[in-house]
Write a protein that holds these residues in place. Structure first.
Motif, PDB file in Angstrom:
ATOM      1  N   ASN A 155     -36.694  39.528 -16.198  1.00 25.71           N
ATOM      2  CA  ASN A 155     -38.122  39.797 -16.333  1.00 25.71           C
ATOM      3  C   ASN A 155     -38.382  41.206 -16.848  1.00 25.71           C
ATOM      4  OD1 ASN A 155     -39.797  37.573 -15.894  1.00 25.71           O
ATOM      5  ND2 ASN A 155     -39.471  37.638 -13.680  1.00 25.71           N
ATOM      6  N   LEU A 156     -37.569  42.167 -16.430  1.00 25.02           N
ATOM      7  CA  LEU A 156     -37.720  43.523 -16.949  1.00 25.02           C
ATOM      8  C   LEU A 156     -37.449  43.563 -18.450  1.00 25.02           C
ATOM      9  CD1 LEU A 156     -36.006  45.626 -14.119  1.00 25.02           C
ATOM     10  CD2 LEU A 156     -38.442  45.555 -14.694  1.00 25.02           C
ATOM     11  N   LEU A 157     -36.436  42.810 -18.892  1.00 29.35           N
ATOM     12  CA  LEU A 157     -36.131  42.734 -20.318  1.00 29.35           C
ATOM     13  C   LEU A 157     -37.294  42.106 -21.083  1.00 29.35           C
ATOM     14  CD1 LEU A 157     -33.985  43.058 -22.596  1.00 29.35           C
ATOM     15  CD2 LEU A 157     -33.297  40.698 -22.089  1.00 29.35           C
ATOM     16  N   LEU A 158     -37.861  41.039 -20.537  1.00 25.70           N
ATOM     17  CA  LEU A 158     -38.997  40.386 -21.194  1.00 25.70           C
ATOM     18  C   LEU A 158     -40.197  41.326 -21.286  1.00 25.70           C
ATOM     19  CD1 LEU A 158     -38.818  36.817 -19.574  1.00 25.70           C
ATOM     20  CD2 LEU A 158     -38.190  37.444 -21.910  1.00 25.70           C
ATOM     21  N   GLU A 159     -40.548  41.935 -20.155  1.00 26.71           N
ATOM     22  CA  GLU A 159     -41.712  42.817 -20.120  1.00 26.71           C
ATOM     23  C   GLU A 159     -41.563  43.997 -21.072  1.00 26.71           C
ATOM     24  OE1 GLU A 159     -44.020  43.394 -16.279  1.00 26.71           O
ATOM     25  OE2 GLU A 159     -41.992  42.981 -15.515  1.00 26.71           O
ATOM     26  N   SER A 160     -40.371  44.580 -21.138  1.00 27.99           N
ATOM     27  CA  SER A 160     -40.159  45.752 -21.988  1.00 27.99           C
ATOM     28  C   SER A 160     -40.213  45.411 -23.468  1.00 27.99           C
ATOM     29  CB  SER A 160     -38.811  46.401 -21.659  1.00 27.99           C
ATOM     30  OG  SER A 160     -37.734  45.530 -21.959  1.00 27.99           O
ATOM     31  N   ASN A 161     -40.205  44.118 -23.777  1.00 26.24           N
ATOM     32  CA  ASN A 161     -40.277  43.698 -25.179  1.00 26.24           C
ATOM     33  C   ASN A 161     -41.549  42.913 -25.484  1.00 26.24           C
ATOM     34  OD1 ASN A 161     -37.551  44.286 -26.738  1.00 26.24           O
ATOM     35  ND2 ASN A 161     -37.029  43.822 -24.605  1.00 26.24           N
ATOM     36  N   GLY A 162     -42.559  43.096 -24.635  1.00 27.72           N
ATOM     37  CA  GLY A 162     -43.872  42.547 -24.918  1.00 27.72           C
ATOM     38  C   GLY A 162     -44.123  41.135 -24.458  1.00 27.72           C
ATOM     39  N   TYR A 163     -43.175  40.550 -23.738  1.00 25.68           N
ATOM     40  CA  TYR A 163     -43.356  39.191 -23.252  1.00 25.68           C
ATOM     41  C   TYR A 163     -43.949  39.195 -21.849  1.00 25.68           C
ATOM     42  CZ  TYR A 163     -40.157  37.896 -27.049  1.00 25.68           C
ATOM     43  OH  TYR A 163     -39.563  37.715 -28.276  1.00 25.68           O
ATOM     44  N   THR A 164     -44.557  38.090 -21.472  1.00 24.31           N
ATOM     45  CA  THR A 164     -45.079  37.925 -20.125  1.00 24.31           C
ATOM     46  C   THR A 164     -43.919  37.582 -19.182  1.00 24.31           C
ATOM     47  OG1 THR A 164     -47.208  37.126 -20.949  1.00 24.31           O
ATOM     48  CG2 THR A 164     -46.636  36.557 -18.675  1.00 24.31           C
ATOM     49  N   PRO A 165     -43.880  38.156 -17.979  1.00 22.57           N
ATOM     50  CA  PRO A 165     -42.804  37.820 -17.034  1.00 22.57           C
ATOM     51  C   PRO A 165     -42.706  36.317 -16.824  1.00 22.57           C
ATOM     52  CG  PRO A 165     -44.055  39.673 -16.227  1.00 22.57           C
ATOM     53  CD  PRO A 165     -44.800  39.158 -17.423  1.00 22.57           C
ATOM     54  N   GLY A 166     -41.487  35.844 -16.630  1.00 24.13           N
ATOM     55  CA  GLY A 166     -41.272  34.416 -16.477  1.00 24.13           C
ATOM     56  C   GLY A 166     -41.422  33.931 -15.055  1.00 24.13           C
ATOM     57  N   VAL A 167     -41.559  32.630 -14.908  1.00 21.95           N
ATOM     58  CA  VAL A 167     -41.560  31.974 -13.605  1.00 21.95           C
ATOM     59  C   VAL A 167     -40.110  31.820 -13.167  1.00 21.95           C
ATOM     60  CG1 VAL A 167     -42.118  29.842 -12.372  1.00 21.95           C
ATOM     61  CG2 VAL A 167     -43.715  30.771 -14.068  1.00 21.95           C
ATOM     62  N   GLU A 168     -39.816  32.145 -11.909  1.00 20.78           N
ATOM     63  CA  GLU A 168     -38.440  32.158 -11.431  1.00 20.78           C
ATOM     64  C   GLU A 168     -38.098  30.920 -10.610  1.00 20.78           C
ATOM     65  OE1 GLU A 168     -37.443  35.776  -9.449  1.00 20.78           O
ATOM     66  OE2 GLU A 168     -38.555  37.033 -10.858  1.00 20.78           O
ATOM     67  N   ALA A 169     -36.863  30.437 -10.814  1.00 20.78           N
ATOM     68  CA  ALA A 169     -36.334  29.326 -10.021  1.00 20.78           C
ATOM     69  C   ALA A 169     -34.871  29.626  -9.713  1.00 20.78           C
ATOM     70  CB  ALA A 169     -36.457  28.016 -10.779  1.00 20.78           C
ATOM     71  N   GLY A 170     -34.473  29.399  -8.454  1.00 17.30           N
ATOM     72  CA  GLY A 170     -33.110  29.704  -8.052  1.00 17.30           C
ATOM     73  C   GLY A 170     -32.212  28.504  -7.899  1.00 17.30           C
ATOM     74  N   THR A 171     -32.776  27.301  -7.975  1.00 20.64           N
ATOM     75  CA  THR A 171     -31.992  26.072  -7.812  1.00 20.64           C
ATOM     76  C   THR A 171     -32.473  25.023  -8.813  1.00 20.64           C
ATOM     77  OG1 THR A 171     -33.522  25.094  -6.204  1.00 20.64           O
ATOM     78  CG2 THR A 171     -31.748  26.513  -5.332  1.00 20.64           C
ATOM     79  N   CYS A 172     -31.700  23.954  -8.934  1.00 15.22           N
ATOM     80  CA  CYS A 172     -32.115  22.840  -9.788  1.00 15.22           C
ATOM     81  C   CYS A 172     -33.421  22.241  -9.272  1.00 15.22           C
ATOM     82  CB  CYS A 172     -31.031  21.764  -9.822  1.00 15.22           C
ATOM     83  SG  CYS A 172     -29.508  22.236 -10.662  1.00 15.22           S
ATOM     84  N   ALA A 173     -33.517  22.091  -7.961  1.00 19.00           N
ATOM     85  CA  ALA A 173     -34.712  21.498  -7.367  1.00 19.00           C
ATOM     86  C   ALA A 173     -35.948  22.352  -7.642  1.00 19.00           C
ATOM     87  CB  ALA A 173     -34.515  21.319  -5.865  1.00 19.00           C
ATOM     88  N   GLU A 174     -35.815  23.664  -7.502  1.00 16.22           N
ATOM     89  CA  GLU A 174     -36.948  24.551  -7.779  1.00 16.22           C
ATOM     90  C   GLU A 174     -37.340  24.478  -9.244  1.00 16.22           C
ATOM     91  OE1 GLU A 174     -36.018  28.484  -6.515  1.00 16.22           O
ATOM     92  OE2 GLU A 174     -35.937  27.970  -4.385  1.00 16.22           O
ATOM     93  N   ALA A 175     -36.355  24.413 -10.120  1.00 22.12           N
ATOM     94  CA  ALA A 175     -36.638  24.344 -11.555  1.00 22.12           C
ATOM     95  C   ALA A 175     -37.404  23.064 -11.893  1.00 22.12           C
ATOM     96  CB  ALA A 175     -35.344  24.415 -12.353  1.00 22.12           C
ATOM     97  N   LYS A 176     -36.976  21.937 -11.314  1.00 27.31           N
ATOM     98  CA  LYS A 176     -37.670  20.677 -11.577  1.00 27.31           C
ATOM     99  C   LYS A 176     -39.100  20.714 -11.050  1.00 27.31           C
ATOM    100  CE  LYS A 176     -33.514  17.801 -11.754  1.00 27.31           C
ATOM    101  NZ  LYS A 176     -32.755  16.661 -11.177  1.00 27.31           N
ATOM    102  N   GLY A 177     -39.297  21.390  -9.928  1.00 25.68           N
ATOM    103  CA  GLY A 177     -40.645  21.541  -9.402  1.00 25.68           C
ATOM    104  C   GLY A 177     -41.516  22.346 -10.347  1.00 25.68           C
ATOM    105  N   CYS A 178     -40.963  23.388 -10.939  1.00 18.94           N
ATOM    106  CA  CYS A 178     -41.704  24.201 -11.903  1.00 18.94           C
ATOM    107  C   CYS A 178     -42.104  23.383 -13.117  1.00 18.94           C
ATOM    108  CB  CYS A 178     -40.858  25.400 -12.349  1.00 18.94           C
ATOM    109  SG  CYS A 178     -40.582  26.643 -11.077  1.00 18.94           S
ATOM    110  N   LEU A 179     -41.222  22.505 -13.561  1.00 22.25           N
ATOM    111  CA  LEU A 179     -41.506  21.670 -14.730  1.00 22.25           C
ATOM    112  C   LEU A 179     -42.687  20.738 -14.486  1.00 22.25           C
ATOM    113  CD1 LEU A 179     -37.900  20.668 -15.913  1.00 22.25           C
ATOM    114  CD2 LEU A 179     -39.373  22.491 -16.778  1.00 22.25           C
ATOM    115  N   GLU A 180     -42.850  20.333 -13.237  1.00 23.12           N
ATOM    116  CA  GLU A 180     -43.952  19.433 -12.903  1.00 23.12           C
ATOM    117  C   GLU A 180     -45.280  20.173 -12.799  1.00 23.12           C
ATOM    118  OE1 GLU A 180     -43.609  16.199 -12.887  1.00 23.12           O
ATOM    119  OE2 GLU A 180     -41.477  16.497 -13.352  1.00 23.12           O
ATOM    120  N   ARG A 181     -45.230  21.467 -12.559  1.00 21.36           N
ATOM    121  CA  ARG A 181     -46.460  22.225 -12.321  1.00 21.36           C
ATOM    122  C   ARG A 181     -46.967  23.001 -13.533  1.00 21.36           C
ATOM    123  NH1 ARG A 181     -43.469  23.349  -7.600  1.00 21.36           N
ATOM    124  NH2 ARG A 181     -42.878  25.394  -8.412  1.00 21.36           N
ATOM    125  N   ALA A 182     -46.094  23.282 -14.507  1.00 18.72           N
ATOM    126  CA  ALA A 182     -46.513  24.126 -15.623  1.00 18.72           C
ATOM    127  C   ALA A 182     -45.706  23.799 -16.872  1.00 18.72           C
ATOM    128  CB  ALA A 182     -46.326  25.605 -15.255  1.00 18.72           C
TER     129      ALA A 182
END
Length: 224
Positions: free
Chosen positions: A29-56
């Motif tokens: 996220n620091l790399l993204l922000e320092s290059n003009g991008y919006t911070p990303g949504v974080e997921a630490g597991t496969c299950a969390e990632a799949k949940g993110c896909l359903e919400r956004a």
């Protein structure tokens, strides 16, 4: 750097950061922000990632392959189905893993031993619609292509080779886990990957291969 659509700015782009280490996600996220991008949504597991896909919705996923509840490779199909381009960012440098990730739908591959600038270059390239393979990952693939066909273990990572060697000595999965400081479930995950990389039918065939050697005609998928 922007994707093909000129109407969008870097701040409009949406990132999904999938890695089981919070410090790595913070660094991304620091790399993204320092290059003009919006911070990303974080997921630490496969299950969390799949949940993110359903919400956004997301434009790009930065994907680690070693997650607490499975392999990041298993998420590639889900990410593609949601129209998300994926750049793998992984510690794994063995050619088998790199090749499989690209074949499973990854749009790029960068190893974690490379400079942040390489990762940024990969992000920009994938956003432009390119397939980006970093220099270190590309070198690994090139070496595999030049490897003698008589070395079937070339595609295994260092950890997988250690497990293979232990199997050849008749060591149990539990003992392997204790000696390497990993869980028995992680050992089972490695065994499954090794079966796939070596083109064998199952773990029993893998154990037979480890004990007897390649000259003993291991049970490949083509022979069962």
């Amino acid at each position: 750097m922007l994707p093909a659509d000129p109407s969008r700015t870097p701040g409009d782009l949406r990132f999904l950061l999938i890695d089981d280490h919070p410090a790595v996600r913070q660094g991304l996220n620091l790399l993204l922000e320092s290059n003009g991008y919006t911070p990303g949504v974080e997921a630490g597991t496969c299950a969390e990632a799949k949940g993110c896909l359903e919400r956004a919705a997301f434009d790009l996923a930065l994907l680690d392959l070693s997650l607490a509840d499975g392999s990041g490779l298993d998420l590639l199909a889900d990410l593609a189905e949601h129209g998300i381009r994926t750049l793998v960012y992984s510690m794994h440098e063995d050619p088998g893993t790199i090749d499989r990730a690209l074949r499973c739908g990854a749009n790029g591959y960068v190893t974690k031993r490379e400079e942040p600038g390489v990762l940024l270059e990969g992000i920009e390239g994938v956003l432009r619609g390119e397939c980006f393979v970093s220099a270190r990952a590309g070198l690994s693939l090139d070496e595999a292509a030049c490897a003698p066909a008589t070395d079937p273990l070339f595609l295994l990572s260092d950890q997988e080779r250690a497990i293979f060697s232990a199997m050849a000595r008749g060591v149990s999965n539990m003992e392997v886990a204790e000696s390497l400081g990993i869980s028995p479930r992680t050992v089972e995950t490695y065994l499954t990957r090794m079966v796939n990389k070596l083109g064998l039918s199952n773990v029993r065939a893998l154990r037979k291969f480890a004990i007897n050697g390649p000259e003993q005609n291991p049970e490949s998928r083509g022979s069962v």
